[in-house]
Design a protein around this motif. Sequence first.
Motif, short mmCIF file in Angstrom:
data_model
loop_
_atom_site.label_atom_id
_atom_site.label_comp_id
_atom_site.label_asym_id
_atom_site.label_seq_id
_atom_site.Cartn_x
_atom_site.Cartn_y
_atom_site.Cartn_z
N PHE A 70 6.31 41.38 29.97
CA PHE A 70 6.64 40.85 31.29
C PHE A 70 5.84 39.58 31.58
O PHE A 70 6.37 38.61 32.12
CB PHE A 70 6.34 41.90 32.37
N HIS A 75 7.19 36.57 29.78
CA HIS A 75 8.34 36.00 30.48
C HIS A 75 7.88 35.13 31.66
O HIS A 75 8.41 34.04 31.88
CB HIS A 75 9.26 37.12 31.00
N SER A 132 7.41 38.00 40.53
CA SER A 132 8.28 39.09 40.09
C SER A 132 8.22 39.35 38.58
O SER A 132 8.13 40.51 38.15
CB SER A 132 9.73 38.82 40.51
N GLN A 185 7.89 43.13 36.62
CA GLN A 185 9.12 43.84 36.29
C GLN A 185 9.92 43.21 35.16
O GLN A 185 10.93 43.77 34.73
CB GLN A 185 10.01 43.92 37.54
N TYR A 198 12.58 41.06 33.21
CA TYR A 198 13.95 40.74 33.64
C TYR A 198 14.50 41.93 34.43
O TYR A 198 14.84 42.97 33.88
CB TYR A 198 14.85 40.47 32.43
N ALA A 199 14.55 41.76 35.74
CA ALA A 199 15.03 42.80 36.65
C ALA A 199 15.72 42.09 37.82
O ALA A 199 15.68 40.85 37.89
CB ALA A 199 13.87 43.67 37.12
N PRO A 200 16.35 42.84 38.72
CA PRO A 200 17.14 42.19 39.79
C PRO A 200 16.43 41.06 40.54
O PRO A 200 17.00 39.99 40.73
CB PRO A 200 17.47 43.36 40.72
N SER A 241 13.67 39.13 39.74
CA SER A 241 13.37 37.96 38.91
C SER A 241 14.65 37.25 38.47
O SER A 241 14.68 36.01 38.40
CB SER A 241 12.56 38.39 37.67
N ILE A 242 15.70 38.00 38.21
CA ILE A 242 16.98 37.39 37.82
C ILE A 242 17.56 36.59 38.97
O ILE A 242 18.11 35.49 38.77
CB ILE A 242 17.97 38.48 37.35
N GLN A 264 20.59 44.12 23.77
CA GLN A 264 19.56 43.10 23.60
C GLN A 264 19.16 42.88 22.14
O GLN A 264 18.56 41.86 21.82
CB GLN A 264 18.33 43.46 24.42
#
Length: 396
Positions: free
Chosen positions: A37, A40, A88, A92, A94-96, A98-99, A157
């Motif tokens: 995380f 990213h 974010s 977390q 890649y999650a809602p 952060s996306i 993925q």
Amino acid sequence: MPKKVVLACLINFLVAALMGLALRYSFLEPIELNYRFLTHAHSHVAMLGWVYLILYVFFVHYFVPQKKPIYTKLFWLTQGTVVGMMLSFPFQGYAPISIVFSSLHIFCSYYFVYRIWKDLSIKNIAVRILAKTALVFMLLSTLGVWCLGPAVGLLGQASAFYQIAIQFFLHFQFNGWFLIAALALFFHFLKIENSKVFQRFYKLLVSSTVLTFALPVLWFIPQKFLIVINAIGIFLQLAAFVYFIKLIQIRLRKYTEKASKLARGLLYFTLTCFALKTALQMVTLVPEFSQVVFTHRNFVIGFIHLIMLGIITGFLFSFLVNAMPSSSKTLKIGVFCFLLGITLTEIMLALQGGLYYLKIGLLPHYYVCLFLFSTLLPLGIFLISLHIYRIKWPSA
């Protein structure tokens, strides 16, 4: 070029560097944050919060004569999406949430391209061509992002489709948008005019940028024709670099005579890294080594940092330093720390990558040294930011 927007970009860079430092520290002691995380977060803030936004600032400042309030508003809106990603991604991945923020950043970039394409006023044809090409590559790169959702939904993925989509975004961000935008600014400062030599350089540059994407595709889809395409791209890239040297060699002397000693040193460091990148990519002509580069993470990280820190940030820092109305020991020490940090960490990554390849093992105190050398990067960025904060900065 308001001081506060420049500082905002540098603060983003400092946060990204501190995240990178935390990643290095995690090999010494466990950290509470998830490593993947945080990786990213580090990459998104570095790319979208530092490089994207400082290029935004430079493009508006130098290429848009009539400054419109919309650019300031759009800058801070985009900065808001970067802060959202900072808060974010580390928790977390890649999650809602952060996306949403990363998607909003893309939509902001689309609007930026729409606005600046209409407002661009660049008399120099060569610079105008490079600036517009960089913007096109920025748009093109985002296709990779939009493919991630379908890739996960259809194949997962772990699929080649998903991995290639990520590589598509990264390749055309780094080698297309970031690098060509930096070259547009460089040619603007050097006053490189349109000519037959420039046209050859430009065609070779664009062609090689497209064709060398075959290498990351080859990592996931091993096909002989991709080896050939990558080889053609690398030879075209070498030819482009030769024409690049022809274009700048005379103008560079005149530019560096007027530039400060610090800006001149930064620029020569950057050009050295640019030459090194070109040489290193020639090594991937050997199929065995091209696979080694992918399987040994040290080589991948080292190469990404060479482009991101050595070339792109090197160009941007040289432009920034040259625009400063004054210098100080703080600035000089900051730049020295940053360049020393790049050099030492790149050497460590390359040496350890070589030892992994030879199956020898770890360098003595490798992770400790890598962490200590990495502290020079955020320290350098902090000192550069501190200098800018203290000086009287011209608003125009």
